[in-house]
Design a protein around this motif. Structure first.
Motif, PDB file in Angstrom:
ATOM      1  N   SER A 205       0.822  -1.205   0.000  1.00 23.87           N
ATOM      2  CA  SER A 205       0.000   0.000   0.000  1.00 23.87           C
ATOM      3  C   SER A 205       0.861   1.263   0.000  1.00 23.87           C
ATOM      4  CB  SER A 205      -0.943  -0.014   1.210  1.00 23.87           C
ATOM      5  OG  SER A 205      -1.882   1.031   1.118  1.00 23.87           O
ATOM      6  N   HIS A 206       1.538   1.508  -1.126  1.00 23.00           N
ATOM      7  CA  HIS A 206       2.229   2.781  -1.383  1.00 23.00           C
ATOM      8  C   HIS A 206       3.429   3.050  -0.482  1.00 23.00           C
ATOM      9  CE1 HIS A 206      -1.021   3.948  -4.102  1.00 23.00           C
ATOM     10  NE2 HIS A 206      -1.884   3.590  -3.169  1.00 23.00           N
ATOM     11  N   GLY A 207       3.835   2.094   0.335  1.00 23.86           N
ATOM     12  CA  GLY A 207       4.932   2.344   1.267  1.00 23.86           C
ATOM     13  C   GLY A 207       4.543   3.246   2.422  1.00 23.86           C
ATOM     14  N   MET A 208       3.235   3.375   2.661  1.00 24.03           N
ATOM     15  CA  MET A 208       2.747   4.299   3.689  1.00 24.03           C
ATOM     16  C   MET A 208       2.248   3.548   4.919  1.00 24.03           C
ATOM     17  SD  MET A 208      -0.829   5.545   1.932  1.00 24.03           S
ATOM     18  CE  MET A 208      -1.734   5.905   3.432  1.00 24.03           C
ATOM     19  N   THR A 209       2.317   4.226   6.059  1.00 24.40           N
ATOM     20  CA  THR A 209       1.923   3.585   7.306  1.00 24.40           C
ATOM     21  C   THR A 209       1.346   4.602   8.283  1.00 24.40           C
ATOM     22  OG1 THR A 209       2.695   2.202   9.147  1.00 24.40           O
ATOM     23  CG2 THR A 209       4.230   3.876   8.354  1.00 24.40           C
ATOM     24  N   ARG A 210       0.455   4.143   9.129  1.00 23.38           N
ATOM     25  CA  ARG A 210      -0.012   4.901  10.295  1.00 23.38           C
ATOM     26  C   ARG A 210       0.528   4.269  11.585  1.00 23.38           C
ATOM     27  NH1 ARG A 210      -4.168   8.371   8.645  1.00 23.38           N
ATOM     28  NH2 ARG A 210      -5.092   7.834   6.624  1.00 23.38           N
ATOM     29  N   ASP A 211       1.357   3.243  11.451  1.00 20.96           N
ATOM     30  CA  ASP A 211       1.940   2.527  12.584  1.00 20.96           C
ATOM     31  C   ASP A 211       3.182   3.288  13.058  1.00 20.96           C
ATOM     32  OD1 ASP A 211       3.174   0.794  14.352  1.00 20.96           O
ATOM     33  OD2 ASP A 211       2.816  -0.989  13.127  1.00 20.96           O
ATOM     34  N   GLU A 212       3.110   3.837  14.260  1.00 22.30           N
ATOM     35  CA  GLU A 212       4.202   4.680  14.754  1.00 22.30           C
ATOM     36  C   GLU A 212       5.514   3.909  14.878  1.00 22.30           C
ATOM     37  OE1 GLU A 212       4.573   8.448  17.811  1.00 22.30           O
ATOM     38  OE2 GLU A 212       2.975   6.972  18.075  1.00 22.30           O
ATOM     39  N   ARG A 213       5.431   2.578  15.025  1.00 22.23           N
ATOM     40  CA  ARG A 213       6.663   1.780  15.090  1.00 22.23           C
ATOM     41  C   ARG A 213       7.498   1.929  13.815  1.00 22.23           C
ATOM     42  NH1 ARG A 213       6.596  -3.242  14.402  1.00 22.23           N
ATOM     43  NH2 ARG A 213       4.577  -3.266  13.323  1.00 22.23           N
TER      44      ARG A 213
END
Length: 388
Positions: A215-223
């Motif tokens: 998914s686009h290399g995107m994250t909402r995971d703060e880790r």
């Protein structure tokens, strides 16, 4: 025409898809994690990532292992083009290991020999080896894993044909002897999402990378972020990824289908045993199935007798003319014109080429009736004896 493979869609499947269409989420909603949970339950793997095709699954699996320019991936030539093409997408090189003439899977003996010869010659050893569970028959994964430890390569199972298959005490996809396993959910496969694929793994580091790459290399995971989250709306792109996501519409269909997986394989086994009995004692060859494994039986392939009155081409054409939708799995990948342009030539994998010259895939799917199967058997046996 009696197709060689066909999806089975029930009212339960339709209801599952309609429920999504009537919901608030057509994609990135609750149906996707539900499908991934079903894949984990079936395989026993710690992590599962559903994507829009098995080709996408192969691509992100290879990238998760940092396959790139200067690296080489080895696989079986008896597979669909995507197995090796996905390595080329990464900028890597590919090479092929011959098959076992009985199982039609990658030969462990040929792999061991090629590894030893490559090391002795100072050549490039593979970064990844991809055994293909052809027709749903599991490869000898324990032996391949032993070679992986000795030579230091990663293992990605191409189980596009093998959801629900098992060997020893392991389900294919449990990654008991591999880093990752890839599945396909194309309409002719055991279960379908229309188009779709999945990757399973037990490694948390690979799971993090697969989620990003999908998914686009995107994250909402703060880790996984470079900085701290600025709020619930915040996301970061931390690598270059792709839009390989599966929709909730597809996922709902897959979850519904997964409930019938064991029934589907049992039905394939019943039909395969009927074929086994029909062709036993004839000159028609079939794929050998291991006694300590359970094939998913995605395909039922014949080896047309070399000395039959009709050639394989003639038999294929006659069966098609008789409304039997036979097919051929597969032309060895390196015989394709594109691979010839890369320098590959006939003679690289003699067992795979010999198999290809005899191969015919006959119908095997959940909607194959007994009458249709009897007709297929009668036609095949008649043609094998035909002198006209």
């Amino acid at each position: 025409m009696i197709p060689y493979g066909r999806q089975d869609i029930t009212q339960e499947d339709r209801d599952a898809v309609l429920a999504v269409l009537d919901s608030d989420f057509l994609t990135q909603g609750p149906a996707l994690p539900a499908f991934e949970a079903a894949v984990r339950e079936v395989t026993g793997a710690a992590h599962a990532f559903a994507v829009n095709s098995a080709t996408s699954a192969l691509h992100i699996a290879y990238l998760a292992l940092d396959l790139g320019p200067g690296d080489v991936l080895w696989t079986s030539p008896n597979t669909f083009l995507a197995t090796s093409n996905a390595a080329l997408f990464c900028g890597a090189s590919v090479d092929f290991v011959d098959i076992d003439p009985d199982t039609l899977n990658l030969s462990v003996e040929a792999l061991a020999k090629k590894l030893a010869e490559t090391r002795a010659a100072g050549g490039r050893l593979p970064k990844i080896v991809v055994p293909v569970h052809f027709g749903g028959e599991p490869c000898d994964m324990a032996a391949i894993a032993a070679l992986a430890r000795e030579y230091g390569f990663a293992v990605v199972e191409d189980a596009s044909h093998a959801i629900g298959a098992s060997y020893g005490n392991h389900r294919v996809g449990a990654c008991a002897h591999s880093d990752m396993t890839v599945f396909s959910f194309h309409p002719v496969k055991i279960v379908t999402t229309g188009e779709g694929g999945a990757v399973t793994t037990n490694r948390a580091d690979l799971a993090d990378r697969l989620g990003l790459l999908r998914s686009h290399g995107m994250t909402r995971d703060e880790r996984l972020m470079r900085g701290r989250s600025a709020g619930g709306w915040y996301y970061e792109q931390v690598t270059l990824g792709f839009n390989y996501r599966m929709t909730d519409i597809q996922a709902a269909l897959g979850t519904s289908q997964m409930k019938r997986l064991d029934d589907y394989i049992a039905g394939r086994e019943t039909r395969a045993l009927l074929y086994d009995e029909a062709f036993a004692g004839t000159d028609i060859g079939t794929q050998r199935r291991s006694a300590d494994a359970r094939s998913a039986l995605h395909l039922y392939v014949l080896r047309w007798p070399k000395d039959a009155a009709l050639s394989r081409r003639e038999a294929y054409d006659r069966m098609r003319a008789a409304d039997i939708g036979v097919n051929l799995h597969y032309i060895p990948v390196y015989l394709q014109p594109y691979y010839a342009d890369l320098g590959f030539r006939p003679g690289l994998c003699p067992a795979a080429e010999a198999y290809h010259d005899q191969a015919i895939t006959i119908p095997l799917h959940p909607r194959l009736t007994r009458n249709d199967q009897d007709y297929v058997i009668e036609t095949v046996r008649k043609l094998a004896k035909s002198n006209s």
